[in-house]
Design a protein around this motif. Sequence first.
Motif, PDB file in Angstrom:
ATOM      1  N   LYS A  15       0.842  -1.207   0.000  1.00 54.64           N
ATOM      2  CA  LYS A  15       0.000   0.000   0.000  1.00 54.64           C
ATOM      3  C   LYS A  15       0.871   1.248   0.000  1.00 54.64           C
ATOM      4  N   TYR A  40      -7.412  -2.179   0.064  1.00 56.03           N
ATOM      5  CA  TYR A  40      -6.849  -0.840  -0.155  1.00 56.03           C
ATOM      6  C   TYR A  40      -7.240  -0.313  -1.539  1.00 56.03           C
ATOM      7  N   GLU A  45      -7.433   3.719  -1.549  1.00 56.32           N
ATOM      8  CA  GLU A  45      -6.222   4.124  -0.830  1.00 56.32           C
ATOM      9  C   GLU A  45      -4.969   3.998  -1.695  1.00 56.32           C
TER      10      GLU A  45
END
Length: 189
Positions: A15, A40, A45
Amino acid sequence: RERLSGNEAVAYAMKQINPDVMGAYPITPSTEIPQYFSTYVDNGEVDTLFIAVESEHSAMSTCIGAEAAGCRAISATSSCGLCYMTEMLYVAASDRLPITLAVSCRALSGPININNDHSDSMGIRDAGWIQLYAENNQEAYDNFLQAMPIGEHPSVRLPVMICQDGFITSHALENIVLLDTEAAQVAVS
């Protein structure tokens, strides 16, 4: 300090890197890595194109195509999934494509074995990939963050495999120190 499993720590490092493409196919005990990472992606994200494929061979083929087109590509696998990728692992190394692959090491099946073992990663040790082994969850996280800049360095240009012990570091919770995301992105840029 955060309390994460090795798989969670690797997904969190992914991430923070925010790669362009992830080719993924689930196999125990690495299944949680793309599972956490896909969350994610779904939550916005990361900007990663998550490609759920039909096999591990296709996961690595996806990464090869992405890297050849100039994208940063990642994947995760273990055991027989790594064996199924073998043909493409040689292609990635011989084409000098710095793919980053997380491996939660597990014994190869015969007839069925889900115990921790390095027969999967050791079986392809001569495929041209750099292999980094983590003793604990902190090292799994740190190694994944270091892998991409190592593989992408102009004097290296090789794919890198981050190996951790399946079911031991991959699933056990440990306290680890996470880098600030901005600092992590500077480190891998």
